[in-house]
Design an enzyme around this catalytic site. Sequence first.
Site, PDB file in Angstrom:
ATOM      1  CG  ASP A 169      41.299  46.124  39.370  1.00  0.00           C
ATOM      2  OD1 ASP A 169      42.052  46.133  40.362  1.00  0.00           O
ATOM      3  OD2 ASP A 169      40.112  45.777  39.430  1.00  0.00           O
ATOM      4  CG  HIS A 193      42.148  43.419  34.822  1.00  0.00           C
ATOM      5  ND1 HIS A 193      42.696  43.024  36.021  1.00  0.00           N
ATOM      6  CD2 HIS A 193      40.875  43.797  35.094  1.00  0.00           C
ATOM      7  CE1 HIS A 193      41.803  43.144  36.980  1.00  0.00           C
ATOM      8  NE2 HIS A 193      40.678  43.616  36.438  1.00  0.00           N
ATOM      9  CG  ASN A 237      41.071  43.779  43.396  1.00  0.00           C
ATOM     10  OD1 ASN A 237      40.786  44.407  42.376  1.00  0.00           O
ATOM     11  ND2 ASN A 237      40.885  42.480  43.500  1.00  0.00           N
ATOM     12  CG  HIS A 238      43.899  42.798  40.000  1.00  0.00           C
ATOM     13  ND1 HIS A 238      44.331  41.515  39.744  1.00  0.00           N
ATOM     14  CD2 HIS A 238      42.551  42.718  40.113  1.00  0.00           C
ATOM     15  CE1 HIS A 238      43.297  40.710  39.701  1.00  0.00           C
ATOM     16  NE2 HIS A 238      42.200  41.410  39.918  1.00  0.00           N
ATOM     17  CG  ASP A 268      37.805  46.759  36.139  1.00  0.00           C
ATOM     18  OD1 ASP A 268      38.594  46.588  37.076  1.00  0.00           O
ATOM     19  OD2 ASP A 268      36.569  46.836  36.287  1.00  0.00           O
TER      20      ASP A 268
END
Length: 168
Positions: free
Chosen positions: A76, A44, A108-109, A42
């Site tokens: 992600d 991001h 999913n990103h 994650d």
Amino acid sequence: PMDRRFLLSADEFIEMCEQVENIFREEPTVLEVGAPVKIFGDLHGQFGDLMRLFDEYGAPSLSGDITYIDYLFLGDYVDRGMYSLETIALLFALKIEYPQNIHMIRGNHEAKDINALFGFRMECIERFGASQGLSRGSSGGQLFEGGRDALEADEPLGAWGEDLYGSG
């Protein structure tokens, strides 16, 4: 205003994407990772957080631990943060340099419809220009379309870490 120039040109970034795509094609759909392994997830687009994690827990390099510890990135990588291009480019460069030791699972990103909503596509347009950014942003997202989203470990995985922000 903040200087948002990216180190690589749009063509250099797409060349990097193509190199990583060729490596991904050679890997199995279900990724098998042996211990020991460092696990990161994650990100991001938070390039600063990635640098702090590498500073705290060690960065992959031949003078470091890459010869005996694998690195697993759980997806992600882009969206939400201001430095998705830097984050994904560094991870791709590491994957190119250490293809047997750097492992990446799709989050999913990494789907182009999600990163179109949450910022990566717009970051590519902003930083590469409208015509280059649209094609480069979709190329980065398409890389993971057939990518792995499964992991098989030879031992149960445990997780530990610390709050980088000291909030709990």
